[in-house]
Write a protein that holds these residues in place. Structure first.
Motif, PDB file in Angstrom:
ATOM      1  N   CYS A 236       0.904  -1.184  -0.071  1.00  0.00           N
ATOM      2  CA  CYS A 236      -0.019   0.251  -0.004  1.00  0.00           C
ATOM      3  C   CYS A 236       0.872   1.387   0.098  1.00  0.00           C
ATOM      4  O   CYS A 236       0.686   2.121  -0.588  1.00  0.00           O
ATOM      5  N   ILE A 237       1.845   1.189   0.582  1.00  0.00           N
ATOM      6  CA  ILE A 237       2.733   2.586   0.908  1.00  0.00           C
ATOM      7  C   ILE A 237       3.435   2.652  -0.495  1.00  0.00           C
ATOM      8  O   ILE A 237       3.389   3.884  -0.917  1.00  0.00           O
ATOM      9  N   THR A 243       1.980   6.451  -6.814  1.00  0.00           N
ATOM     10  CA  THR A 243       1.175   7.535  -7.641  1.00  0.00           C
ATOM     11  C   THR A 243       1.467   8.981  -7.084  1.00  0.00           C
ATOM     12  O   THR A 243       1.221   9.830  -8.222  1.00  0.00           O
ATOM     13  N   GLY A 244       2.037   9.162  -6.114  1.00  0.00           N
ATOM     14  CA  GLY A 244       2.487  10.633  -5.855  1.00  0.00           C
ATOM     15  C   GLY A 244       3.660  11.028  -6.812  1.00  0.00           C
ATOM     16  O   GLY A 244       3.762  12.148  -7.236  1.00  0.00           O
ATOM     17  N   HIS A 245       4.488   9.976  -6.897  1.00  0.00           N
ATOM     18  CA  HIS A 245       5.648  10.219  -7.862  1.00  0.00           C
ATOM     19  C   HIS A 245       5.167  10.522  -9.217  1.00  0.00           C
ATOM     20  O   HIS A 245       5.603  11.732  -9.778  1.00  0.00           O
ATOM     21  N   LEU A 290       8.327   7.334 -17.275  1.00  0.00           N
ATOM     22  CA  LEU A 290       6.892   6.916 -16.699  1.00  0.00           C
ATOM     23  C   LEU A 290       6.257   5.850 -17.598  1.00  0.00           C
ATOM     24  O   LEU A 290       5.640   4.940 -17.415  1.00  0.00           O
ATOM     25  N   TYR A 291       6.341   6.436 -19.047  1.00  0.00           N
ATOM     26  CA  TYR A 291       5.801   5.442 -20.150  1.00  0.00           C
ATOM     27  C   TYR A 291       6.604   4.563 -20.792  1.00  0.00           C
ATOM     28  O   TYR A 291       6.302   3.917 -21.723  1.00  0.00           O
ATOM     29  N   GLU A 292       8.053   4.186 -20.178  1.00  0.00           N
ATOM     30  CA  GLU A 292       8.838   3.331 -20.760  1.00  0.00           C
ATOM     31  C   GLU A 292       9.114   3.599 -22.065  1.00  0.00           C
ATOM     32  O   GLU A 292       9.398   2.520 -23.199  1.00  0.00           O
ATOM     33  N   ASN A 356      -7.076   6.811 -12.823  1.00  0.00           N
ATOM     34  CA  ASN A 356      -6.405   5.510 -12.960  1.00  0.00           C
ATOM     35  C   ASN A 356      -4.842   5.592 -12.237  1.00  0.00           C
ATOM     36  O   ASN A 356      -4.098   4.995 -12.653  1.00  0.00           O
ATOM     37  N   ARG A 357      -4.677   6.462 -11.271  1.00  0.00           N
ATOM     38  CA  ARG A 357      -3.530   6.655 -10.453  1.00  0.00           C
ATOM     39  C   ARG A 357      -2.545   7.137 -11.494  1.00  0.00           C
ATOM     40  O   ARG A 357      -1.229   6.614 -11.523  1.00  0.00           O
ATOM     41  N   PHE A 358      -2.802   8.075 -12.345  1.00  0.00           N
ATOM     42  CA  PHE A 358      -1.605   8.596 -13.340  1.00  0.00           C
ATOM     43  C   PHE A 358      -1.008   7.306 -14.243  1.00  0.00           C
ATOM     44  O   PHE A 358       0.137   7.522 -14.452  1.00  0.00           O
TER      45      PHE A 358
END
Length: 960
Positions: A236-237, A243-245, A290-292, A356-358
């Protein structure tokens, strides 16, 4: 009177319902009260039946008249019946008749006025100009068609927008459903996992009643949240941190405001600096991570390179004109791929939300990866093609610098080599690093070595292959003149002269033949040519052709002499001439040389004369002797030719064959003599080069003092160059006045870079010995401009990069033009135009329309190149650029400036559309540079004097 019967009542026939008045010719019948018709009395009939009138009244007139009405008939009958009794009614009848006539006249006048108005309106309508009905109908039809097409286009665009909107909504709905299903599944799996963990912790089920007890009146029991183990808590952490990053990275990228509109509105320089900023590169690299997307760019050496490749898509879309040098199919395809990538990337970023959690859906990520890979492929293809053109240009620049170094490296006295060495080395290292960066280490070394090898081989192509040293030559006994330079050394003892026709057998033939063989230029020309080109040698070809023509005349005269009985005289003359020539080849050898003694004895004039008088002289033995002597005199590289001649001299038949073999023998002796002269020239070249400037200066001063030449043309030439340079300097910067070196360079460029044939009146006296060289430079200029214009047109028609070098096609076209010499009769399908077109089509396939257009361009430009009157805009622009380029390089004041100009020369010519002529233009610049150096060294004093005179005249004109 009472007994008289009352008159019978007359009843008129009934009229039609429309009260039409019958015609006068119609029969009127009167019936009695019983309805029987009877004929009226004669007197009444005479009154009613009048003579017929040929003019019939119109129906409208008859209908409107009241003459035939019931009241009128009744009044007439009454009047006729009771005339005597009713006289008072007669006046009323006539009054009514008069009123009826007046009313009819009024109606006729109104009708006539109406008809006149109608005629007037018709005449006005006829006289008024009116347009063609067909044009009006065509215009109306076109407007209707355009309106209909606009409606159709609008409806189609609306349908397309609606379809796109529906498709996008469907895609978003499906993505949302997939995300919702995924979240639900994750929640279900998490619930199942939680229940599984609870079940594992509570292995024993607590004992409870079958039915839950009611808790009425009791406080609700608040259960503590289930305890999570370390693994679930860590998951969870980590999910929350990721998500925050992602949210923080996307927020930073959004703050940059990097969009297509912003790139388009910003200037190219500003947006280039922005995209190369480290902060922008770092944030964009994080988003791509992020999108590889970094994994798609396999050719990139690091993440920074991959990020720059991605940001290039924005630069291509915002400023395509600044990025691309041409608008071809490959460039258009790259623009399309960049547009697809940017649109897909911005859509992916917009769909990265909290819902969608970015992290967009798998379909969107897959589309982005596909667009990115497609763009990288197209970008790599375009970059490789562009890099190949840049590599060729930089290799040519490297070779130009090497050619300059080869020219100045042997100059150790003046220190020119020291000035050039550092500048050439620094520029070559900079160019080499760029080539290695584009092509790689191994390929860069291979390309540079190959180019330098070809360049140096071309410089040595004029030298014969093999050993050119004559076998009997002894260079140690050659004595050049003293270092004071009072006069240049005489290389050969013989001078140029024309052949005197042999007319008597008293020895005059031998004297004429002795003056035949030396066609060596005079000493001043030799020293001047050696000062310009250290490897200068007397060209064997032209001199050999001249001597062959003279030898042919001698042989024809000898044939006629044999026919006239003068064979012995000609034989002695020929033997004496050949003997002197062979002894001249052995003149530098030792006096006791056996070969020299043998030639002197065998070809002794008295011995040959005795043989001729005794009739024992044999040409067969003479030819055999020459076949054995020539291999010992020739240079090693002539062995094959001499051996072939020796084999041919073994036998002969008649007089014609003997004369022909004698001609071949004279030709070979001429070649050996020229080889020996070139050997002597090479031996004394260092001393001649050292004394060339002083000797030429003294010779020019003697001619000037003797009145053979003057400086009038030099003054006119210098004045024109000064006016041109000063005018251009005033237009650019009035404070920067040109120097004498700039004026001289401008005059030399105007003289050598021109399109019209060279006139001797335009050539200054100081440059008269360079007339042939300047004429050759002019021919090269015309050829370069013409071929460059044709190739530039072909590249534009075929949508090719103008910087790409078509060297093979350019070389073939130059050879065709040089061979044809712009002959007017060859400007046809079977002439120069067809051969030039063949040279282009052999390497580049082109459509029929392109071929026809290019053929027309060649046919149109050829006459301009022939006459030198350039009217075509492309040729005029290329000529101006070429002259400016040559003047820029020739007018450099220092060695460092010359090296810098040479290092960027290839790029400048490629940008001007003359990428194929980098080497040829470099040779022209190098040749003009040597001419300038030698000329100013020999005639610098006179140039300064002329400059002072021209400057003084200019000041006087300004004051006046």
């Amino acid at each position: 009177m009472a007994s008289e019967q009352p008159p019978q009542q007359v009843q008129l026939p009934s009229l039609p319902p429309n009260d039409d008045i019958p015609e006068e010719c119609e029969d009127l019948t009167v019936s009695d009260s019983a309805g029987h018709a009877f004929a009226p009395p004669a007197r009444i009939a005479a009154r009613f039946y009048r003579p017929p009138n040929h003019r019939r009244k119109s129906l409208s007139s008859a209908a409107s008249s009241r003459r035939n009405s019931m009241s009128s008939v009744h009044s007439q009958l009454s009047n006729s019946s009771y005339r005597a009794a009713c006289r008072s009614n007669h006046v009323a009848q006539y009054l009514r008749r008069a009123s009826i006539l007046e009313s009819r006249k009024a109606r006729l006048a109104a009708r006539e006025a109406h008809a006149e108005q109608v005629r007037i309106r018709a005449a006005l309508a006829k006289s008024m100009p009116r347009g063609s009905n067909s044009e009006e109908r065509a215009l109306a039809a076109q407007q209707a068609r355009e309106k209909h097409l606009a409606q159709v286009a609008a409806s189609c665009a609306e349908e397309v927008r609606r379809a796109k909107k529906v498709a996008e909504e469907m895609k978003e709905r499906r993505a949302a459903e997939e995300e919702r299903y995924r979240l639900e599944m994750e929640e279900k799996l998490a619930d199942a996992e939680r229940r599984r963990l609870e079940y594992k912790r509570n292995t024993r089920r607590p004992r409870t009643a079958s039915y839950p007890a009611t808790n009425e009146g009791k406080k609700p029991v608040i259960k503590a949240p289930p305890k999570m183990d370390s693994e679930v808590a860590a998951t969870c952490i980590q999910r929350a941190w990721r998500t925050g990053h992602r949210k923080a990275v996307l927020d930073e990228f959004a703050k940059l405001g990097l969009t297509i509109d912003k790139v388009h509105d910003t200037t190219f320089e500003d947006i280039s600096g922005l995209l190369l900023n480290e902060k922008v590169l770092g944030i964009t690299a994080k988003v791509l991570g992020l999108y590889e997307l970094h994994e798609n760019d396999q050719k990139a050496t690091d993440i920074s390179t991959s990020t720059k490749n991605f940001l290039t898509a924005y630069l291509i879309l915002g400023h395509p004109a600044a990025v691309f040098t041409k608008d071809g199919e490959q460039e258009q395809d790259l623009i399309t791929k960049a547009k697809d990538l940017v649109i897909c990337f911005e859509a992916t970023v917009s769909k990265s939300t909290t819902f969608n959690r970015f992290r967009p859906g798998a379909t969107q990520i897959e589309n982005l990866h596909l667009a990115h890979a497609t763009f990288l492929t197209a970008f790599g293809d375009w970059k490789s093609q562009d890099a190949s053109a840049l590599i060729d240009i930089m290799v040519a620049s490297f070779v130009n610098l090497d050619a300059i170094w080869q020219t100045v490296k042997d100059d150790t006295d003046g220190g020119v080599a020291d000035d050039y060495r550092n500048g050439i080395r620094e520029n070559q290292l900079a160019i080499y690093s760029k080539i290695r960066k584009l092509a790689g280490h191994d390929r860069a070394n291979m390309l540079i070595k190959k180019a330098i090898r070809e360049s140096r081989r071309a410089r040595l192509r004029r030298k014969p292959v093999g050993d050119v040293r004559p076998r009997v030559a002894d260079s140690h006994v050659i004595h050049p003149e003293a270092s004071d330079g009072s006069d240049a050394v005489t290389v050969t003892a013989e001078t140029t002269s024309h052949l005197a026709q042999p007319v008597s057998p008293d020895g005059s033939q031998a004297n004429a033949l002795t003056r035949l063989f030396s066609v060596i230029p005079d000493n001043r020309v030799l020293t001047h040519e050696l000062a310009i080109d250290k490897e200068y040698r007397i060209d064997v070809g032209p001199h050999s052709d001249l001597r062959d023509a003279l030898n042919r005349q001698v042989c024809d005269s000898m044939r006629r002499g044999y026919e006239q009985g003068e064979g012995d005289a000609w034989t002695m003359a020929m033997a004496q001439n050949i003997r002197s020539k062979l002894l001249h080849l052995l003149g530098s050898s030792k006096p006791d040389n056996s070969l020299k003694t043998l030639i002197s004895e065998v070809l002794d004039p008295e011995h040959v004369q005795r043989q001729c008088e005794q009739g024992v002289f044999s040409y067969q033995n003479f030819f055999s002797f020459m076949a054995s002597i020539l291999p010992k005199l020739c240079a090693p590289f002539r062995d094959a030719e001499v051996q072939a001649l020796a084999t041919d001299l073994q036998t002969y038949g008649n007089l014609e064959e003997m004369i022909e073999k004698l001609f071949k023998l004279l030709h070979m002796i001429d070649l050996l003599s020229l080889d020996y002269s070139n050997f002597l020239l090479a031996s004394v070249a260092p001393r001649l080069i050292k004394e060339a400037a002083g000797y030429e200066q003294r010779a020019f001063a003697r001619d000037l003092a003797a009145g053979k030449i003057s400086l009038s043309k030099t003054r006119r030439w210098w004045k024109n160059a000064a006016v041109n340079v000063v005018t251009e300097a005033d237009r650019r910067d009035p404070r920067n006045m040109p120097t004498n070196q700039k004026i001289y360079a401008r005059g030399l460029v105007d003289l050598a870079i021109a399109t019209t044939p060279l006139k001797l009146d335009d050539l200054p006296e100081t440059l008269e010995m360079d007339a042939a060289r300047i004429a050759r430079f002019r021919a090269d200029t015309v050829r370069v401009v013409f071929v460059g214009a044709v190739l530039l047109t072909a590249k534009n028609l075929l949508k090719r990069d103008v910087r790409v070098q078509w060297k093979a096609q350019a070389a073939r076209m130059c050879d065709v033009i040089k061979a044809a010499r712009y002959s007017s009769e060859d400007v046809s399908e079977s002439g120069v135009a067809a051969r030039l077109m063949t040279a282009l089509e052999s390497a580049h396939a082109m459509p029929a329309a392109t071929r026809a257009q290019l053929q027309g361009t060649i046919s149109r430009l050829l006459p301009q190149a022939e006459t030198g009157r350039l009217t075509d805009p492309v040729m005029k622009v290329l000529f101006q650029r070429l002259r400016a380029h040559v003047f820029g390089r020739l007018g450099a004041s220092s060695s460092g400036e010359r090296v810098r100009q040479a290092s960027v020369a290839s790029e400048g010519l490629a940008g001007s559309g003359l990428a194929e002529f980098i080497a040829l233009v470099g040779e022209v610049v190098e040749g003009l540079g040597r001419v300038s150096e030698v000329d100013r060294r020999a005639h610098g004093g006179w140039y300064e004097e002329v400059a002072r005179e021209v400057e003084g005249l200019g000041e006087e004109e300004a004051m006046s």
